[in-house]
Design a protein around this motif. Structure first.
Motif, short mmCIF file in Angstrom:
data_model
loop_
_atom_site.label_atom_id
_atom_site.label_comp_id
_atom_site.label_asym_id
_atom_site.label_seq_id
_atom_site.Cartn_x
_atom_site.Cartn_y
_atom_site.Cartn_z
N LYS A 3 32.61 -1.15 34.56
CA LYS A 3 32.91 -2.16 35.56
C LYS A 3 32.69 -1.61 36.96
N LYS A 214 32.73 -10.33 31.75
CA LYS A 214 33.89 -10.85 32.45
C LYS A 214 35.06 -11.10 31.50
N GLU A 217 36.59 -7.81 30.70
CA GLU A 217 37.38 -7.30 31.82
C GLU A 217 38.74 -7.96 31.90
#
Length: 219
Positions: A3, A214, A217
């Motif tokens: 990330k 995403k 995450e």
């Protein structure tokens, strides 16, 4: 770590301003990084609706705006590290071309993360008589801690033009991380397995990759 690298990749295209008419100065490594960022970011901003409808457009933008200023062949050789000499010439050529597409995909997915990050570059340094320089910057994100990044840029001895080949985010080199990822595969399975891995990444739609990243995450 993944990330962090994705966020930091954004800095090469997160400078504000209008750069459509601005030429990229390949004789100046500091101007190179800034100008390429301007041109890339402004093109993304101007095509937001088209990108939302078809995220694959990001690949086209990366290919046309970023790739001409990245020494992808040098970068691909660095990723191979000590295994460079073990790869047959015909496979090496295939690997370099697949790595080129892999970089385009990596940057396209990173741009799918863009969310108002800003960047401050260090003052230009003296690069006379130097063959490589590091252009440092700081990424400011309203929802995350400050990120220090550095772009590695090298001078082509034949053309005297500068091209970027690596990016370091908070001490993490993109090329070194890829070398660590590919090394055990090269050792155990060979170059064909690495090429296959990169092709699988390339073939996956950009929009799907951004969505998956995403979701991971936020999970």
């Amino acid at each position: 770590m993944k990330k962090l690298v994705l966020i930091a990749l954004l800095t090469i295209a997160s400078v504000t301003g209008n750069a459509f008419a601005q030429e990229v100065d390949e004789q100046n490594p500091y101007a190179l990084v800034k100008n390429v960022g301007l041109k890339t970011f402004d093109r993304i901003k101007a095509n937001q609706s088209e990108i939302a409808a078809d995220p694959e457009m990001l690949r086209t933008i990366m290919k046309e705006e970023l790739l001409p200023h990245i020494d992808y062949q040098f970068a691909s050789f660095m990723v191979l590290g000590k295994y460079f000499k073990t790869v047959p010439k015909d496979k090496l050529s295939e690997y370099v071309q697949v790595f080129r597409q892999y970089l385009i995909t990596t940057y396209a997915v990173a741009m799918g993360y863009y969310d108002n990050q800003t960047v401050t570059f260090e003052p230009e340094g003296d690069f006379a008589d130097k063959k490589s320089v590091t252009v440092r910057a700081v990424v400011e994100d309203p929802t995350r801690p400050q990120i220090k990044v550095a772009f590695k840029v090298r001078k082509d001895s034949r053309t005297n033009e500068w091209k970027a080949y690596d990016m370091v985010a908070e001490g993490i080199s993109l090329l070194n991380s890829k070398r660590s990822e590919f090394e055990p595969i090269l050792r155990q399975q060979g170059i064909d397995a690495v090429i296959k891995l990169m092709r699988e990444k390339i073939e996956q739609p950009v929009g799907e990759q951004v969505k998956q990243a995403k979701e991971k995450e936020n999970s």
